[in-house]
Design an enzyme around this catalytic site. Sequence first.
Site, mmCIF file in Angstrom:
data_model
loop_
_atom_site.group_PDB
_atom_site.id
_atom_site.type_symbol
_atom_site.label_atom_id
_atom_site.label_comp_id
_atom_site.label_asym_id
_atom_site.label_seq_id
_atom_site.Cartn_x
_atom_site.Cartn_y
_atom_site.Cartn_z
ATOM 1 N N ASN A 5 -4.962 83.737 62.438
ATOM 2 C CA ASN A 5 -5.595 84.247 63.669
ATOM 3 C C ASN A 5 -5.623 85.776 63.749
ATOM 4 O OD1 ASN A 5 -2.924 84.651 64.018
ATOM 5 N ND2 ASN A 5 -2.788 83.784 66.071
ATOM 6 N N ASP A 10 13.619 73.753 57.517
ATOM 7 C CA ASP A 10 14.805 74.577 57.255
ATOM 8 C C ASP A 10 15.743 74.400 58.452
ATOM 9 O OD1 ASP A 10 16.544 76.694 56.470
ATOM 10 O OD2 ASP A 10 14.862 77.666 55.433
ATOM 11 N N ASP A 60 20.380 75.412 55.863
ATOM 12 C CA ASP A 60 20.711 76.821 55.758
ATOM 13 C C ASP A 60 22.225 77.036 55.810
ATOM 14 O OD1 ASP A 60 19.686 79.632 55.963
ATOM 15 O OD2 ASP A 60 20.864 79.590 57.796
ATOM 16 N N GLU A 71 22.093 74.901 51.117
ATOM 17 C CA GLU A 71 22.262 76.228 50.511
ATOM 18 C C GLU A 71 23.761 76.496 50.445
ATOM 19 O OE1 GLU A 71 21.095 80.879 51.466
ATOM 20 O OE2 GLU A 71 21.813 79.561 53.033
ATOM 21 N N HIS A 109 13.430 83.650 49.135
ATOM 22 C CA HIS A 109 13.031 84.687 50.101
ATOM 23 C C HIS A 109 14.133 85.703 50.386
ATOM 24 C CE1 HIS A 109 15.432 81.835 52.270
ATOM 25 N NE2 HIS A 109 15.490 82.639 53.305
ATOM 26 N N ASP A 110 15.297 85.523 49.804
ATOM 27 C CA ASP A 110 16.405 86.468 50.010
ATOM 28 C C ASP A 110 16.612 87.359 48.785
ATOM 29 O OD1 ASP A 110 17.002 85.389 52.514
ATOM 30 O OD2 ASP A 110 18.349 83.881 51.661
HETATM 31 C C1 GLC Z 1 20.361 81.952 54.593
HETATM 32 C C2 GLC Z 1 18.890 82.305 54.589
HETATM 33 C C3 GLC Z 1 18.747 83.748 54.969
HETATM 34 C C4 GLC Z 1 19.314 83.947 56.348
HETATM 35 C C5 GLC Z 1 20.753 83.431 56.442
HETATM 36 C C6 GLC Z 1 21.197 83.300 57.867
HETATM 37 O O1 GLC Z 1 21.074 82.630 53.638
HETATM 38 O O2 GLC Z 1 18.346 82.015 53.334
HETATM 39 O O3 GLC Z 1 17.420 84.189 54.908
HETATM 40 O O4 GLC Z 1 19.311 85.306 56.684
HETATM 41 O O5 GLC Z 1 20.898 82.151 55.871
HETATM 42 O O6 GLC Z 1 20.551 82.259 58.522
HETATM 43 CA CA CA Z 2 -0.939 84.822 62.865
#
Ligand code: GLC
Ligand code: CA
Length: 564
Positions: A23, A98, A203, A257, A332-333
């Site tokens: 959008n 997640d 997570d 994780e 993504h980290d």
């Molecule tokens: C996990 C996620 C990370 C987040 C952290 C706290 O490590 O991958 O991106 O900042 O948890 O939720």
């Molecule tokens: Ca958007």
Amino acid sequence: MQKKWWMESVGYQIYPKSFFDSNGDGIGDLKGIEEKLDYLDQLGVDLLWICPFYDSPMDDNGYDVRDFREVSHFFGSMEDVKSLIAKAKEKGMRILLDLVLNHTSDEHPWFIESRKSKDNPYRDYYLWHDGKWVDGLRKEPTNWGSFFGGSAWEYDVQSDSFYMKIFSKKMPDLNWSNPKVRDEMAKIASLWIDDGIDGFRIDAVSHLDRAPLEDSTYEGEFPLDWFKFSNLPKVHLYLNELHDKVFIKNDVVTIGEVGGEASIEEGLKYASYDSRELSMVFHFDHNWCNNLHDVHQTKEIKVNLPCLKNAFFKWQDAFKDKGWLPLYWLNHDHPRLISHYGSEKDRTQSGKMLATLLHFQRGTPFIYQGEEIGMMNYPFEDIKEINDVSTIAAYRRYLMETPDDPVLALRKAVIRSRDQARTPMQWSEGPYAGFSTSTPYLSPHPNYKKINVKKEMNTKGSLWRHYQHLIQLRKHSDLKDLIVYGDFHPELVSHPDLFCYRRTYQNQSLFILCSFSKKRINVDLKAYQMDHLIVSNHPKNTIRQHTLFLEPYGAVVYRLKEEL
Ligand code: GLC
Ligand code: CA
């Protein structure tokens, strides 16, 4: 041998904020994901892990959840989630939510209540402590440090006490020893399953239990001592409860994780076939096998191949007959795969090699968005270009160490920055890399005209096409059972340039050879009975009289002659 649908899947991780903006507000969203389902289908993936899209003040881009049953207005609405799930199902794709269990946002109604007073009914939803008195001064209850820097405790004026927060101060930790918290979270997970979610990436799951409140003996004012809140015994009780109450009834897949230096023994406790906790664990053992733990050495990144081999081989070995692993490089980290373990100069070749190395292993592969086109680390030059809360905190820390050298502080902060992985997905050579029609919240990488999805899909021999081919082999070829369920055997373990292994299933076997050398190398293969070539990342990778000639970053997969 156990067989499950999720063992035969190929995963794809989406960071919604940076995937596709439908959008034009500069932020990726759920409709954006829906619009790109055809793309994902063409790539061949069928299990989407979508990072959090819950309602959130966005201190940590959604990992700070304000309402577990509401969608952030940045990302869309509950209707959008339902529509996305339905459309994905039509294409035979499943979605992993997640699930953030360790903490909420400080703006979550439970926390707003909890901090009101010591006798509030929600007080015990979080971890509160009066602190300790030292020389007439009130101090944090312990010296524990948090992941994002500073103390793991935050003083709260309203109720005159400290709450625990192992991430940011806007992410207070939940008290998992409180059965009410456990019931609430089980309910939330069940409701999402009712909405059509097929599983969870859980997570920070290893942090749900805490050590007794004694100071860490590590050095520093607030040392990060993982052992105070990682992989402690009660985590397993809590997960077992969730498993029995929620997961098992619904045949969902769960991937936890497990940071905090989870050992293999811990990994098996969480996710062996008979653990009754999780289906799989994402461990971090292979994430930093280069010279980046010493952030001063930022001139040229060097891969530590023995470290990589050790990490992959030991988990493969331990889970052999006992469990199943997700296969992934980075998420993504982390920094970008090409910049971290491959070669920016030799992007296509090194990217194909790294993909091959991973996708032929035993487990469920996960691609992180943009990895399939070889996206790279961003040339950040100013802290203002950074969005990530933990990078900003790291920069401040480094700046305190070298107040006269902000350039060095910035370089140290960005080389490991989580924003490396979060720059917008490069869809085309159009404005803003085809990600949005207005200025994105993070700038697209300046190389987007050269590196983008459109170009990769249309180019013969591209990295994208290699990924597509690997997925096709795993999911639809006659090698499927061998690739998915075959046993894993390390080969040529002490070779200085090669990462090699064999896969065997019934009387068939595959031999995978991947080179990290920048030069052409020869490998003596007299000991092996090579049959035909299945995959190669360069036309000049060839065998002549038992010698394999591999181009720089070469990768080949051969079928071995059947043993009769
Ligand atoms: C996990 C996620 C990370 C987040 C952290 C706290 O490590 O991958 O991106 O900042 O948890 O939720
Ligand atoms: Ca958007």
